[in-house]
Design a protein around this motif. Structure first.
Motif, mmCIF file in Angstrom:
data_model
loop_
_atom_site.group_PDB
_atom_site.id
_atom_site.type_symbol
_atom_site.label_atom_id
_atom_site.label_comp_id
_atom_site.label_asym_id
_atom_site.label_seq_id
_atom_site.Cartn_x
_atom_site.Cartn_y
_atom_site.Cartn_z
ATOM 1 N N TRP A 12 -12.280 -14.430 21.524
ATOM 2 C CA TRP A 12 -13.624 -14.178 20.237
ATOM 3 C C TRP A 12 -12.651 -13.746 18.526
ATOM 4 C CZ3 TRP A 12 -16.126 -10.331 17.754
ATOM 5 C CH2 TRP A 12 -16.332 -9.161 18.746
ATOM 6 N N GLN A 13 -12.434 -14.251 17.572
ATOM 7 C CA GLN A 13 -11.914 -12.774 17.246
ATOM 8 C C GLN A 13 -12.828 -12.623 15.893
ATOM 9 O OE1 GLN A 13 -8.741 -15.199 16.160
ATOM 10 N NE2 GLN A 13 -7.672 -13.197 16.781
ATOM 11 N N CYS A 14 -13.123 -11.178 15.012
ATOM 12 C CA CYS A 14 -14.012 -11.237 13.917
ATOM 13 C C CYS A 14 -14.045 -12.482 12.991
ATOM 14 C CB CYS A 14 -13.551 -10.414 13.309
ATOM 15 S SG CYS A 14 -13.641 -9.908 11.426
ATOM 16 N N CYS A 15 -15.394 -12.380 12.508
ATOM 17 C CA CYS A 15 -15.213 -13.720 11.535
ATOM 18 C C CYS A 15 -14.487 -13.541 10.866
ATOM 19 C CB CYS A 15 -17.088 -14.058 11.817
ATOM 20 S SG CYS A 15 -17.914 -13.212 10.466
ATOM 21 N N THR B 178 -15.784 -16.685 2.301
ATOM 22 C CA THR B 178 -14.267 -17.066 0.933
ATOM 23 C C THR B 178 -14.103 -18.118 0.240
ATOM 24 O OG1 THR B 178 -13.272 -14.903 1.858
ATOM 25 C CG2 THR B 178 -12.499 -16.392 -0.128
ATOM 26 N N THR B 179 -14.938 -18.462 -0.814
ATOM 27 C CA THR B 179 -14.977 -20.038 -1.502
ATOM 28 C C THR B 179 -13.523 -20.390 -1.898
ATOM 29 O OG1 THR B 179 -16.096 -18.560 -3.347
ATOM 30 C CG2 THR B 179 -18.066 -19.296 -1.685
ATOM 31 N N ALA C 95 -6.852 -19.295 6.577
ATOM 32 C CA ALA C 95 -6.317 -18.185 7.380
ATOM 33 C C ALA C 95 -7.222 -16.931 8.167
ATOM 34 C CB ALA C 95 -5.218 -16.452 7.358
ATOM 35 N N THR C 96 -8.456 -16.436 7.074
ATOM 36 C CA THR C 96 -9.715 -15.946 7.361
ATOM 37 C C THR C 96 -10.562 -16.602 8.121
ATOM 38 O OG1 THR C 96 -10.848 -15.709 5.397
ATOM 39 C CG2 THR C 96 -9.324 -14.361 6.017
ATOM 40 N N LYS C 97 -10.236 -18.119 7.686
ATOM 41 C CA LYS C 97 -11.294 -19.433 9.045
ATOM 42 C C LYS C 97 -11.058 -18.883 10.453
ATOM 43 C CE LYS C 97 -13.305 -19.560 4.697
ATOM 44 N NZ LYS C 97 -12.068 -19.387 3.124
#
Length: 262
Positions: free
Chosen positions: A39-42, A47-48, A54-56
């Protein structure tokens, strides 16, 4: 019962005891938390912006890992839970967003079908507070404990759907199951100022003190929270009341952790 488990960054670094107690308590209650592989950082916040993909992806991969094992995905940190739950909701309801995410994933596709639960929901809905009450070895009788929900556990209510965002009871019901008295106070749903602590320390202190003063003025001798950031901020910037995490409180009541009286 085995469930997929996403511990998140804080519980694997600064708050390892909170992760340890989550696992040990779950085992005592008949549930095994199987940590998601690689797993990686959530991302820390959801961000809406619809074009912010990418961050999702780390949240989507954790959701996919749970789906592959046909398991519920359980989170302990309220911030991680908020990000993963909102990402899952977007994958299930926003076809354009889901298409963009799946384009990143290549051959693998995800449809938002994984069931996501916070640890509190696992305790209430899958185990049951009555069963927890039966397992209590060290009832917290005589303690007056104030639940602190903070910003991320219940909002947005249309997505999180854990409890009534304005008048929740899930933590108070757990407190009662552990034998303590639940203290209800006005500031339990308000922000502690955690996200502005670096930018505006004075404002963060003001917010934290508003929470802790409110709890103390209504008779609480302790605050319990489900957010590691809230715990840290209330301890650092609040007005001197003991603050514990839900897994610490549960571990004490189940006889896994002795009360250190700090």
């Amino acid at each position: 019962m085995n469930v997929a488990y996403y511990p998140g960054c804080t519980l694997k670094t600064k708050a390892k005891d909170l992760d340890k107690y989550a696992r040990l308590c779950a085992e005592k209650l008949g549930v095994t938390l199987e940590e998601v592989d690689n797993w990686q950082c959530c991302g820390g916040v959801f961000t809406t912006a619809n074009d912010e993909i990418a961050t999702k992806l780390s949240s989507v991969r954790a959701l996919m890992a749970a789906k592959d094992k046909n398991q519920i995905l359980v989170t302990v940190c309220s911030a991680c839970h908020n990000v993963i739950k909102q990402t899952n909701h977007a994958m299930n309801t926003d076809k354009v967003f889901a298409s963009k995410v799946n384009n990143y994933l290549g051959d693998e596709n995800y449809d938002g079908s994984t069931k996501v639960l916070n640890y509190l929901e696992l305790l209430r809905d899958e185990i049951g507070f009555d069963k927890i009450k039966e397992k209590v070895e060290n009832a917290l009788s005589g303690k007056k404990i104030a639940a602190y929900y903070g910003c991320l556990l219940l909002r947005p209510s249309s997505v999180m759907k854990m409890d009534d965002a304005e008048n929740p009871t899930i933590i108070e019901d757990l407190i009662k199951a552990l034998g303590a008295e639940a203290v209800v106070y006005p500031q339990r749903n308000e922000c502690c100022g955690g996200y502005i602590a670096l930018e505006n320390k004075d404002a963060a202190i003001k917010r934290s003190c508003a929470v802790t003063d409110s709890a103390k003025s209504h008779g609480a001798d302790m605050i319990v929270t489900a957010c590691p950031l809230c715990k840290y901020n209330l301890e650092k910037n609040g007005s001197g009341i003991k603050v514990v995490y839900i897994t610490e409180l549960l571990a004490e009541a189940l006889g896994i952790k002795e009360d250190d009286n700090e």
